[in-house]
Design an enzyme around this catalytic site. Structure first.
Site, PDB file in Angstrom:
ATOM      1  N   GLY A 120       0.708  -1.273   0.001  1.00  0.00           N
ATOM      2  CA  GLY A 120      -0.063  -0.009  -0.030  1.00  0.00           C
ATOM      3  C   GLY A 120       1.039   1.176   0.053  1.00  0.00           C
ATOM      4  N   VAL A 168      -4.358  -4.433  -0.626  1.00  0.00           N
ATOM      5  CA  VAL A 168      -3.107  -3.688  -0.037  1.00  0.00           C
ATOM      6  C   VAL A 168      -3.149  -3.622   1.264  1.00  0.00           C
ATOM      7  CG1 VAL A 168      -3.046  -2.055  -2.330  1.00  0.00           C
ATOM      8  CG2 VAL A 168      -4.054  -1.348  -0.228  1.00  0.00           C
ATOM      9  N   CYS A 169      -2.057  -3.595   1.832  1.00  0.00           N
ATOM     10  CA  CYS A 169      -1.725  -3.215   3.172  1.00  0.00           C
ATOM     11  C   CYS A 169      -0.121  -2.451   3.351  1.00  0.00           C
ATOM     12  CB  CYS A 169      -1.629  -4.643   4.224  1.00  0.00           C
ATOM     13  SG  CYS A 169      -0.360  -5.745   3.720  1.00  0.00           S
ATOM     14  N   SER A 170       0.062  -2.016   4.315  1.00  0.00           N
ATOM     15  CA  SER A 170       1.206  -1.111   4.535  1.00  0.00           C
ATOM     16  C   SER A 170       2.548  -2.010   3.980  1.00  0.00           C
ATOM     17  CB  SER A 170       1.542  -0.649   6.102  1.00  0.00           C
ATOM     18  OG  SER A 170       1.626  -1.919   7.094  1.00  0.00           O
ATOM     19  N   THR A 219      -2.102  -8.948   3.917  1.00  0.00           N
ATOM     20  CA  THR A 219      -2.388  -9.266   2.515  1.00  0.00           C
ATOM     21  C   THR A 219      -1.977 -10.732   2.408  1.00  0.00           C
ATOM     22  OG1 THR A 219      -2.180  -7.180   1.733  1.00  0.00           O
ATOM     23  CG2 THR A 219      -1.899  -9.151   0.235  1.00  0.00           C
TER      24      THR A 219
END
Length: 202
Positions: free
Chosen positions: A27, A108-110, A116
């Protein structure tokens, strides 16, 4: 740092095709990586981390009319013990992911790995993948960021928690049909095997 030309695009970190109409990536996106998303013709972005998208990413989603679902914030829980994420987050994310009306969809993830990777692993479990194959895919993306607790969460996740939407993608419907046929074939083979009987003692 030298500015890249406007026509230059860059593939996002941890980007991959999960299934037809479903993508994944980190992300944390640069301007050039955001431009790459134009090639996907996205309808939905599913955000799994608590942190929200950057201003540039948010503006991009708004300008393109892409629906943003921030489950990481609405389903966040404290005091999860050993669990890396909550069952509620993964359950709701799977139901969103499996709704064909949301496709094309980007997860998305960081980090592009933690939430994810866990979500994709639980999807594979719903798809009846062999667990070794699930772990192999998870580790191929996680690299040194992988954690045993995430693999354990995937292994123990109860897929019965998931309510399948009415509008399922074709790839999922076909896989489920093939899996049922294989189970029926194995059951038929098992039933057709003659039962050996012990000789009668005299």
């Amino acid at each position: 740092m030298k500015e890249l030309p406007d026509y230059f695009v860059q593939v996002p970190e941890a980007f991959a095709l999960v299934e037809e109409g479903v993508y994944r990536c980190s992300g944390v996106l640069s301007n050039e990586q955001i431009k790459y998303l134009d090639t996907l013709c996205l309808k939905t972005v599913l955000i799994l981390s608590v942190e929200g998208p950057s201003r540039a990413f948010s503006q991009y989603l708004k300008s393109k009319g892409i629906w943003r679902i921030h489950l990481g914030m609405t389903r966040w829980q404290s005091n999860l013990g050993w669990k890396p994420v909550s069952e509620e987050l993964i359950k709701d994310a799977l139901e969103c992911l499996l709704n064909k009306a949301n496709h094309p969809l980007l997860i998305v993830c960081s980090s592009g790995v933690r939430e994810t990777g866990t979500l994709v692993g639980c999807l594979r479990k719903l798809q009846h993948w062999n667990f070794n194959s699930i772990v192999y895919e998870y580790r191929s993306f996680a690299g040194g960021k992988g954690k045993y607790t995430q693999e354990l969460f995937i292994e123990l996740f109860d897929t019965d928690l998931v309510t399948l939407p009415s509008a399922l993608p074709e790839w999922f419907v076909e896989e489920q049909s093939m899996w049922r046929q294989e189970q029926q074939r194995r059951f038929a083979e098992l039933c057709s095997k003659p039962v050996s009987s012990k000789p009668t003692e005299t």
